[in-house]
Structure formats: C-alpha cells, structure tokens
Design a protein around this motif. Sequence first.
Motif, PDB file in Angstrom:
ATOM      1  N   ALA A   1       6.839  13.959   2.104  1.00  0.00           N
ATOM      2  CA  ALA A   1       6.757  12.446   2.531  1.00  0.00           C
ATOM      3  C   ALA A   1       7.064  11.330   1.508  1.00  0.00           C
ATOM      4  O   ALA A   1       7.466  10.370   1.966  1.00  0.00           O
ATOM      5  CB  ALA A   1       5.022  11.915   3.032  1.00  0.00           C
ATOM      6  N   ALA A   2       7.251  11.932   0.456  1.00  0.00           N
ATOM      7  CA  ALA A   2       7.604  10.862  -0.878  1.00  0.00           C
ATOM      8  C   ALA A   2       9.085  10.345  -0.365  1.00  0.00           C
ATOM      9  O   ALA A   2       9.189   9.273  -0.885  1.00  0.00           O
ATOM     10  CB  ALA A   2       7.593  11.437  -2.158  1.00  0.00           C
TER      11      ALA A   2
ATOM     12  N   GLY B   1       9.597   6.610   0.156  1.00  0.00           N
ATOM     13  CA  GLY B   1      10.074   5.928  -1.014  1.00  0.00           C
ATOM     14  C   GLY B   1      11.166   5.198  -0.785  1.00  0.00           C
ATOM     15  O   GLY B   1      11.339   4.067  -1.141  1.00  0.00           O
ATOM     16  N   LEU B   2      12.164   5.832   0.090  1.00  0.00           N
ATOM     17  CA  LEU B   2      13.559   5.137   0.392  1.00  0.00           C
ATOM     18  C   LEU B   2      13.179   3.974   1.310  1.00  0.00           C
ATOM     19  O   LEU B   2      13.638   2.898   1.104  1.00  0.00           O
ATOM     20  CB  LEU B   2      14.497   6.035   0.932  1.00  0.00           C
ATOM     21  CG  LEU B   2      14.955   7.211   0.108  1.00  0.00           C
ATOM     22  CD1 LEU B   2      15.651   8.012   1.023  1.00  0.00           C
ATOM     23  CD2 LEU B   2      15.688   6.750  -0.978  1.00  0.00           C
TER      24      LEU B   2
ATOM     25  N   GLY C   1       0.843  -1.211   0.091  1.00  0.00           N
ATOM     26  CA  GLY C   1       0.018   0.105   0.128  1.00  0.00           C
ATOM     27  C   GLY C   1       0.989   1.209   0.014  1.00  0.00           C
ATOM     28  O   GLY C   1       0.400   2.224  -0.633  1.00  0.00           O
ATOM     29  N   THR C   2       1.918   1.311   0.703  1.00  0.00           N
ATOM     30  CA  THR C   2       2.903   2.401   0.778  1.00  0.00           C
ATOM     31  C   THR C   2       3.384   2.850  -0.427  1.00  0.00           C
ATOM     32  O   THR C   2       3.438   3.867  -0.980  1.00  0.00           O
ATOM     33  CB  THR C   2       4.037   2.268   1.696  1.00  0.00           C
ATOM     34  OG1 THR C   2       3.604   1.875   3.105  1.00  0.00           O
ATOM     35  CG2 THR C   2       4.921   3.369   1.916  1.00  0.00           C
ATOM     36  N   GLU C   3       3.864   1.667  -1.489  1.00  0.00           N
ATOM     37  CA  GLU C   3       4.628   1.795  -2.669  1.00  0.00           C
ATOM     38  C   GLU C   3       3.348   2.505  -3.643  1.00  0.00           C
ATOM     39  O   GLU C   3       3.646   3.507  -4.611  1.00  0.00           O
ATOM     40  CB  GLU C   3       4.710   0.467  -3.126  1.00  0.00           C
ATOM     41  CG  GLU C   3       6.212  -0.021  -2.738  1.00  0.00           C
ATOM     42  CD  GLU C   3       6.388  -1.461  -3.126  1.00  0.00           C
ATOM     43  OE1 GLU C   3       5.592  -2.051  -3.847  1.00  0.00           O
ATOM     44  OE2 GLU C   3       7.368  -2.103  -2.611  1.00  0.00           O
TER      45      GLU C   3
ATOM     46  N   ALA D   1       3.330  14.375  -6.748  1.00  0.00           N
ATOM     47  CA  ALA D   1       3.279  15.839  -6.091  1.00  0.00           C
ATOM     48  C   ALA D   1       4.515  16.478  -5.805  1.00  0.00           C
ATOM     49  O   ALA D   1       4.672  17.747  -6.195  1.00  0.00           O
ATOM     50  CB  ALA D   1       2.476  15.760  -4.675  1.00  0.00           C
ATOM     51  N   LEU D   2       5.589  15.609  -5.457  1.00  0.00           N
ATOM     52  CA  LEU D   2       6.925  16.165  -5.364  1.00  0.00           C
ATOM     53  C   LEU D   2       7.544  16.770  -6.776  1.00  0.00           C
ATOM     54  O   LEU D   2       8.092  17.653  -6.714  1.00  0.00           O
ATOM     55  CB  LEU D   2       7.907  14.946  -4.709  1.00  0.00           C
ATOM     56  CG  LEU D   2       9.182  15.108  -4.504  1.00  0.00           C
ATOM     57  CD1 LEU D   2       9.670  16.386  -3.648  1.00  0.00           C
ATOM     58  CD2 LEU D   2      10.187  13.975  -4.155  1.00  0.00           C
TER      59      LEU D   2
END
Length: 300
Positions: free
Chosen positions: A191-192, A196-197, A33-35, A45-46
């Motif tokens: 938050a990306a 993401g990392l 879900g995070t991915e 957005a980033l």
Amino acid sequence: MPDLLVLLPDFALIVCGYLICRYTLLDRPVWDGTERLVYYLLFPALLFNAIVRNPLNPGTALTFGGAGVAVVGAGIVLAYALRAVPGVNAHLHASGAQTAFRFNSYVGLALAERLAGAQGLAWQALLVSLCVPLCNIAAVWPLARAGGHGYLRELARNPLILATVAGLAANLAGLQLPEIASITLNRIGGAALPLGLMAVGAGLRFGALREGPGLAAALMVIRHALLPALAIALALGLNLPVGQQAVLVAFAALPTASSAYVLATRMGGHGSYVAGLVTVSTLIGMFGLPTALAVLGMLR
C-alpha cells in the motif's frame, strides 16, 4: 517500452493525488493523515520486507552499492557547500538542503521493477538500504542544529532509519520470516507505493519558493543535473551490467523525497519552502529521469 511510458503509471498516480486533493472532498486533512500513515508504518514495512527478502551479495554491495553511496555523498557535500554562499538564508538552507540528495523511494522502487524486473527491485532495495540512513542522517543534522533539537534523539526516532537498520541486521543474520509474517508485511508495504505517490501529488505547491529562488535553483541543479551526470560516469566507468546501469542512473535522477516536507515541518523548519522544492523536483523528474536514461543509452 520507452522509458517515458515506463514512468507514466507512477507519475499518473501523482497527478491523481493532486486532482483528488484539490477538487474533491478528500482535501488536505485527509492527506496529512495519509502522509503520516505512509511515513510511520507503510513505508518502513516496505523497506524492511524488501531488504530481508533480498540477500545482500558482498561483491554487488561493494561495486554497485558503492556507486550509489558515492552519488548520494556527492549530493550531500554539494548541498552543504551552498551554506557558504553569500546571501543564503540559513533557515531556508537548513530546511531545503535535504532535497538535493534525498530521493523518492516510492518512485524508485516502482520504477526499478519496471526497468529490470525482480532483480531491479533487489538492486534498488540495496541502494535504499545503504543510502536511506546516510540521507536521513545528513538531512536531520542541519535541521537539528538550526532548531536546537537533539541530533541523536532524532536519528533514533526516525522510522526509515529504524526499519532499514532492522532489515539489514535481519538480512545479515540470515533471518527467514514466517510465511504469515512475510505475507502480512508484503501487503502492508504494497500500500505504500500507490498511497505514497498520490500523497506526493496532494502536497504539490510552489508559492514559498519566492523566498529563496537562487537557493532553490542551485539545489535542483544538484539533484537533477549534477547527480545524474555523476551516476552516468560511474555506471560506464565501472562497466556495470546494463540493468544495474539503468537502475543506478534512474536512482540518481529520482525526484527528491516527499517525506522531506514531513521532516522539515516536524523539526521546526520552513515546511512550505520544502514543499515547493518537492513540487518542482517532482515535475522536473517527470522529464529529467527519462532524459538521463536516454543519455545513458546513447553513451553506452
């Protein structure tokens, strides 16, 4: 700060993601879900906000940006050429070719700011804005051809391409976002990078590489040896400013995009093989990226 220490916070987040996924209740379903959240909302957005907030300079775009496009273009040509090598599995190649030329923008954006401050972030945003559409078009093509998907439809639905095109259009039109919109996008995009990392770390795996070790090795040589070498040659040959040289070489030596796994899986490719490639590329990048920067420093 030495280049290895500059990279350490970003790779520490990758290790945290791996440990959390493997050894806590926040296991694989949480990170799936995070991915999706990062891929479809946070990272677009980033990208959009970074491009809109940093006006494009035509002179910089032609020289520095052109060097970045040349590096990615070379990676695409070399990766596609591997399909003609006897014995290469077409399905594995269609899925994995993208890992030779795509780049992990999460790491790239975080690193560029550490290497050259706010200006470094703007330069990296320029590379992202120019190269993300090219990379995604080149990544989708073999998967769409192999899986029978509509190529143009896949491009039109790709959130990274949509965000980049929208950002470029807004930038070139001189659009200024209202302060509340800019702050909101900045917080969403903020938050990306950490998520993401950590998602990269949560997705680390090796097993499926046994199905095509030769192809995997060739793709990693392109990603982590040939492209950084080309970037060093371009940075020095074009006599770019020192900060731009560092950002360009770091860009060429980045680990491959973690979203390569999401794309391959969503389009019917060999997801576990791509996950293995992403894992190996991430581990190589931990040492290869500071090595490439050190070589650049010695050759200046």
